[in-house]
Every structure is written in structure tokens, then in C-alpha cells.
Design a protein around this motif. Structure first.
Motif, PDB file in Angstrom:
ATOM      1  N   ASP A 272       0.854  -1.190   0.000  1.00 52.15           N
ATOM      2  CA  ASP A 272       0.000   0.000   0.000  1.00 52.15           C
ATOM      3  C   ASP A 272       0.890   1.239   0.000  1.00 52.15           C
ATOM      4  OD1 ASP A 272      -1.892   1.935   0.240  1.00 52.15           O
ATOM      5  OD2 ASP A 272      -2.490   1.434   2.291  1.00 52.15           O
ATOM      6  N   SER A 274       0.003   4.180  -0.961  1.00 50.66           N
ATOM      7  CA  SER A 274      -0.786   5.414  -0.874  1.00 50.66           C
ATOM      8  C   SER A 274      -0.429   6.241   0.355  1.00 50.66           C
ATOM      9  CB  SER A 274      -2.281   5.086  -0.850  1.00 50.66           C
ATOM     10  OG  SER A 274      -2.623   4.349   0.319  1.00 50.66           O
ATOM     11  N   LYS A 275       0.200   5.616   1.356  1.00 53.36           N
ATOM     12  CA  LYS A 275       0.563   6.337   2.575  1.00 53.36           C
ATOM     13  C   LYS A 275       1.893   7.078   2.450  1.00 53.36           C
ATOM     14  CE  LYS A 275      -1.988   3.171   5.585  1.00 53.36           C
ATOM     15  NZ  LYS A 275      -1.897   2.225   6.731  1.00 53.36           N
TER      16      LYS A 275
END
Length: 316
Positions: A272, A274-275
Motif C-alpha cells: 500500500d 498510498s501512505k
């Protein structure tokens, strides 16, 4: 003969010398003089300041030019909440006699008057002002202020907003390029403080490593180095936790390995990403309008780790 990476990294963390710092300051001063002496710009509220790696103190000798921002304070682009909680009418926004395009053209004319038309080249995003003996080559980017409204009120009752800068490239006038130089600078200083000055040193290591891969690496390393900009490298290092720094006194090999390993996991396929944020904290590093991807970052980090530590994970 294998390279002594421990000694190499110690050299790479060093900041540029005083002469380059003075020439960088000379470029900013000369550009401000050009703006101040232009009749069309004399009555406007304009800020001229160094930005990018020179302001953030992450520059290396490979940074051959200096980034200078010219910002018109009198006019702003706006970013309003998607839910409609704040509108132009509520803010009392009116039209202005200054358009971004006309301001950019006036800045270009001022630069040509000061430095000569042959020494100023207009690019899609910045004017290239060619170097002279007492100043570095400068990329002069023209902006209006940018205000991002949150939809909340401040304690005084005003609409809360964050302030950055915004431009529209010549070749894509509908595209909005929004930067947050003050937030980037402040958060970079804070990260440097919490890592005992190692954050900015690690950024220089990554930038030198990219140049080393592009110049002396194998085909995979050259390809990976060409896919990431210096700005992305700084943001990647910023996202690495503070625990990755200060792992050895007087050396940087363990810190470099820890940051590379963390980034390998953060950008690997299926992770992930997106962080992961820009240093400013105002925009995601990936998954936005900028054409950069976690796949490019992963390829770079993987090749960079192999460049130093080899296939077996040991310094070569």
C-alpha cells in the motif's frame, strides 16, 4: 578492487562548498534585482526566493543549477472543498487584472532585459537563466499563490486554508502544478532534527548513488537511475522511519541499508504505497497527477541496494 563503501558514503554526505553557496546566493540576488527594476512589475507584491535542494540544504555538487521561485502575492489560485462547504461567493473572490500568463510573460521580459535575451530560455515550467562567473545557472519558475481551503473555520472565524504556490505549464495550460515550499522546508528541518542531522545527509547519499548508478552501473542500474528525480529520492528518504537512522556512530552503511530495506518493503508490488507522502505532507508521493510510480521507486531501490550490498547483502 572492491570499493570501500563506508568511506564513499562518508564523502557523499558532505554539503557543497562555500563558493557554490555564494554563487547560488548571487543568482537569487541578481534575479530579484531584475524583477525590482522592471516597470511593469514595480507595483506588484512579488516574492523572490530560493527553493528546491538549495533552500532545503540537500544539494550536492551534481546540482549544477539553482531553483528560484517568483511568486505574485496579489492574486491566488483556489482549491475549494469538494463538498461545497466553501464557495467563491462565500470567499468574496473577484476577478483580477493580472492573469498567470501575463505575469509569467512580464517576468520573462524582465529577465531578458537584465541578462540579455540570448541568456534566457523559456521552458514549459521555468525560465533557464544561464550562469555567469559570479552566479549559478538558475531555473526561474513563476507562480501565483495557491490556497487550499479545508471547509473549517479558524478561532477568529475566518475560513481555514493552507498556502502554497501554483503554476500552469506552457505546454499544458489546463494542468495545475501545486507546490508547498514552506511546508516542505519546515518538515524537512524537523525530520533532520529528530534524526540527529542524518535525514539530509541520507538524501545526499541517495542523490550521489543515483549519479553513480547512471555513470558506472550496469544496464539495470542505469535504467533505474534514469526513472527517478531528485525530488522523489528526497521524499522516499523522508518517509523512512526515524528508527532507520543513527544505527552506527561515525558511519552511514547501516543507515543506508536500513532505509533501502524499508523502502523495498514500502514500494514492493502489492504494498500500500498510498501512505507515502511528499515531504510537505500536503500531497501523496504517488497516485496523483505527477507521472511517477511506486514501480519506478521499487526498481531504483532494488538496483541501489544491489549496487552497494550485492546479491548476498554484503558491501562490495
Amino acid at each position: 578492487m572492491p570499493r570501500n563503501w563506508d568511506e564513499t558514503l562518508k564523502k557523499w554526505v558532505e554539503a557543497i562548498n562555500a563558493t557554490d553557496e555564494e554563487r547560488g546566493g548571487g543568482a537569487r540576488k541578481a534575479i530579484k534585482q531584475a524583477i525590482d527594476s522592471a516597470p511593469k512589475l514595480a507595483q506588484m507584491g512579488i516574492d523572490v526566493f530560493v527553493t528546491g535542494s538549495y533552500r532545503n540544504n540537500t544539494n550536492t555538487r551534481g546540482d549544477s543549477d539553482i531553483d528560484v521561485a517568483v511568486v505574485l502575492r496579489d492574486v491566488a489560485f483556489y482549491e475549494l472543498p469538494a463538498d461545497g462547504s466553501v464557495t467563491r461567493e462565500m470567499l468574496g473572490v473577484r476577478g483580477s487584472g493580472h492573469s498567470f500568463e501575463s505575469f509569467r510573460d512580464d517576468v520573462g521580459a524582465a529577465l531578458k532585459d537584465r541578462f540579455g535575451a540570448g541568456n534566457v530560455t523559456a521552458g514549459d515550467k521555468a525560465y533557464d537563466v544561464h550562469a555567469s562567473g559570479d552566479r549559478l545557472d538558475a531555473d526561474v519558475a513563476v507562480f501565483l499563490r495557491h490556497r487550499r481551503y479545508t471547509g473549517k473555520r479558524t478561532a477568529s472565524g475566518a475560513w481555514e486554508c493552507f498556502e502554497g504556490v501554483e503554476m500552469r505549464p506552457r505546454n499544458a495550460p489546463a494542468e495545475r502544478i501545486i507546490n508547498w515550499p514552506d511546508q516542505h522546508y519546515q518538515r524537512g528541518v524537523a525530520k533532520n532534527d529528530t534524526t540527529n542531522r542524518r535525514f539530509k545527509r541520507m538524501v545526499r547519499i541517495f542523490k550521489h548513488l543515483r549519479a553513480d548508478m547512471a555513470d558506472q552501473g550496469d544496464d539495470e542500474q542505469r535504467s533505474a537511475a534514469g526513472q527517478v528525480r531528485a525530488f522523489v529520492l528526497e521524499c522516499l528518504v523522508y518517509n523512512a522511519p526515524d528508527a532507520c537512522f543513527n544505527l552506527e556512530e561515525g558511519g552511514y552503511l547501516k543507515d543506508t541499508e536500513a532505509v533501502l530495506c524499508w523502502l523495498l518493503d514500502a514500494t514492493r508490488p502489492g504494498a500500500d504505497s498510498s501512505k507515502l507522502m511528499e515531504v510537505s505532507g500536503m500531497k501523496p508521493l504517488f497516485h496523483g497527477p505527477a507521472r511517477r510510480t511506486p514501480e519506478q521507486a521499487y526498481a531504483f531501490v532494488q538496483a541501489a541496494k544491489r549496487r552497494i550490498f550485492g546479491a548476498k547483502g554484503l558491501p562490495r
